[in-house]
Design an enzyme around this catalytic site. Structure first.
Site, PDB file in Angstrom:
ATOM      1  N   PRO A 262       0.779  -1.322  -0.130  1.00 17.67           N
ATOM      2  CA  PRO A 262       0.156   0.047   0.201  1.00 17.67           C
ATOM      3  C   PRO A 262       0.826   1.088   0.090  1.00 17.67           C
ATOM      4  O   PRO A 262       0.325   2.294  -0.029  1.00 17.67           O
ATOM      5  CB  PRO A 262      -0.998  -0.040   1.225  1.00 17.67           C
ATOM      6  CG  PRO A 262      -0.048  -0.922   2.198  1.00 17.67           C
ATOM      7  CD  PRO A 262       0.804  -1.957   1.316  1.00 17.67           C
TER       8      PRO A 262
ATOM      9  N   ASP B 157       3.038   1.192 -11.895  1.00 23.95           N
ATOM     10  CA  ASP B 157       1.908   2.031 -11.899  1.00 23.95           C
ATOM     11  C   ASP B 157       2.365   3.567 -11.123  1.00 23.95           C
ATOM     12  O   ASP B 157       3.197   3.321 -10.382  1.00 23.95           O
ATOM     13  CB  ASP B 157       0.773   1.228 -11.445  1.00 23.95           C
ATOM     14  CG  ASP B 157       0.150   0.394 -12.397  1.00 23.95           C
ATOM     15  OD1 ASP B 157       0.560   0.415 -13.596  1.00 23.95           O
ATOM     16  OD2 ASP B 157      -0.813  -0.450 -11.969  1.00 23.95           O
TER      17      ASP B 157
ATOM     18  N   LYS C 289      -1.815   4.738 -13.977  1.00 23.96           N
ATOM     19  CA  LYS C 289      -3.141   5.036 -14.320  1.00 23.96           C
ATOM     20  C   LYS C 289      -3.772   5.291 -13.118  1.00 23.96           C
ATOM     21  O   LYS C 289      -3.553   5.250 -11.769  1.00 23.96           O
ATOM     22  CB  LYS C 289      -3.935   3.507 -14.861  1.00 23.96           C
ATOM     23  CG  LYS C 289      -3.356   2.966 -16.014  1.00 23.96           C
ATOM     24  CD  LYS C 289      -4.122   1.722 -16.182  1.00 23.96           C
ATOM     25  CE  LYS C 289      -3.945   0.666 -15.392  1.00 23.96           C
ATOM     26  NZ  LYS C 289      -4.455  -0.630 -15.577  1.00 23.96           N
TER      27      LYS C 289
ATOM     28  N   GLY D  91       0.503  -1.213  -7.225  1.00 16.30           N
ATOM     29  CA  GLY D  91       0.218  -1.035  -5.819  1.00 16.30           C
ATOM     30  C   GLY D  91      -0.592  -2.038  -5.262  1.00 16.30           C
ATOM     31  O   GLY D  91      -1.447  -2.694  -5.928  1.00 16.30           O
TER      32      GLY D  91
END
EC number: 2.1.1.107
Length: 459
Positions: A225, A248, A270, A301
């Site tokens: 996270p 990402d 994204k 992630g």
């Protein structure tokens, strides 16, 4: 970075050591091990220095320090108990642009000596830049206990094979695979440690004759996270072996920096409502890089199988015949809730957890009545834009307006911020938050005041 870590080749190079006591003796041992040609300058010397001179291992100069001693010297160490002398040595060396170390005075030195783990030819150096030498020593002791004593023999043996490996394997990727197989070969390490040359030869020939799969592969790795410390050990291992890292927006710089320095990094970030690289192009990129023989880590992630579109990418790779594997990660629900002092389950408050995508539209066929059931925890991913809609639908299904809610922004990172309130305030709270954020709804949120432990910004 205050100091550039380098390893100096001092074999047969003239070096000057100023000092003749115990501290200077320790530095002399290091210079002797490095093969330097050593001149030692002091008014008096201990017995060890006299013994070294008798054995012609170094030259002693009985005098006060004279800057002329620096002529043609590559490196100098000042190790006296007289600060004025040390300062004189440092100033004289600096004038001549000669690197100088002043023992126990990093502020008056152009280089510092690290704590060393010696598995020659493999060397590990640990330094705190002079700010915490005891910490550096403790780390060295820890590493000493972890690193096998026979690593040096393994490294030396690898050096013997370098030219043969270059001839046998043309591609860098094939060479890397060979070396990685060699370095984790337990039986070969044991044979080297016992100096069983016949067994070493047998195992080496087996390694050279074994076919190496020249195809690349893709490993889908969950980065967790946010906090780099939450990356799994297996995830770290794959990241450090990757030729290419496709990552990402939610992957932190700290985690990216754990990859090999020569690895290619490709950003395909994204975010909700914006796609910098379309998903089909990401799929094609993974296939293309793997078919070129590269080891590709697809770094996402959280956990790649929880609202990460990981399955879609693997379905494409499976149809394309590209080998793949998966390393799960700590999902945001688990990491962010723990760092916010919110247990997802509790015997008195919640007997279940629901993980829901926040990308819900007003006509989405979610079972809102089941989501409004008692004694459960709801966790909405990517739900900021739909927070007011989520609030209204749950209240419509008779979930009390007073149920505690929390929005966790940048969870588990140093920028973590938690906004708390009641269900009736969810839409209002969402307007104060920014992505990435996680929404938690349920009575367990009320335990946050008692269980909060991680320093964050609370609202």
């Amino acid at each position: 970075m205050d100091y550039l870590p380098i390893f100096c080749q001092l074999h047969d190079k003239p070096c000057l050591l100023v000092g003749g006591g115990e501290i200077a003796e320790r530095k002399a041992r290091l210079l002797l091990d490095a093969g330097a040609v050593i001149t030692v300058n002091a008014l008096d010397f201990n017995d060890q220095f006299r013994a070294w001179e008798k054995d012609a291992q170094l030259t002693l100069v009985h005098s006060t320090f004279d800057p002329a001693l620096l002529n043609e010297v590559w490196l100098v160490i000042a190790a006296t108990d007289n600060q004025d002398v040390n300062n004189h040595v440092y100033a004289s060396a600096s004038e001549r642009r000669i690197f100088c170390n002043v023992v126990d005075s990093p502020e008056r030195a152009s280089f510092i000596m690290p704590s060393i783990i010696d598995r020659s030819p493999l060397m590990v150096a640990v330094s705190s830049g002079g700010t915490a030498p005891v910490l550096a020593r403790l780390l060295r002791e820890k590493l000493e206990s972890i690193l096998p004593q026979n690593l040096g023999k393994l490294a030396a043996f690898a050096g013997e094979l370098r030219s043969r490996v270059k001839i046998r394997f043309c591609k860098m990727s094939a060479r890397r695979r060979f070396w990685e197989k060699l370095f984790v070969h337990d039986r070969l390490a044991q044979a080297l440690a016992s100096e069983d040359r016949e067994r070493v030869q047998q195992l080496t020939e087996l390694l050279f004759s074994a076919p190496l799969d020249d195809r690349g592969e893709v490993t889908l790795v969950g980065a967790g996270p946010g906090d780099a410390g939450l990356l799994t050990l297996k995830g770290l291992q794959h990241l450090q072996q990757a030729d290419i890292v496709v990552y990402d927006r939610l992957v932190s710089k700290e985690i990216l920096n754990l990859s090999r320095r020569d690895a290619e990094r490709i950003f395909v970030g994204k975010a909700s409502g914006y796609h910098s690289v379309p998903q089909d192009q990401i799929n094609q990129l993974l296939e293309e890089k793997a078919r070129a023989g590269h080891r590709v880590v697809r770094l996402k992630g959280g956990d790649p199988f929880i609202f990460g579109r990981g399955a879609e990418e693997l379905e494409y790779l499976q149809q394309a015949g590209v080998p793949f594997s998966v390393v799960p990660g700590i999902t945001a629900a688990s990491g962010c809730s723990a760092y916010s002092g919110i247990p997802l389950t509790h015997r008195d408050h919640s007997q279940g957890v629901r993980l829901i995508t926040g990308h819900v539209k007003h006509d989405t066929d979610l079972d809102w009545s089941s989501l409004a059931a008692e004694k459960q925890t709801l966790v909405f991913y990517m739900g900021l834009q739909q927070a007011e809609h989520i609030q209204n639908k749950l209240i419509e299904q008779q979930l009390p307006e007073t149920v505690p809610v929390a929005i966790i922004e940048n969870g588990t990172s140093t920028k973590q911020r938690v906004l708390s309130g009641q269900l009736s305030q969810l839409g209002e709270l969402a307007q104060q938050a920014s992505s990435p954020s996680l929404i938690i709804i349920g009575n367990v949120v009320g335990l946050r005041e008692k269980l909060s432990w991680f320093s964050d910004q609370t609202a």
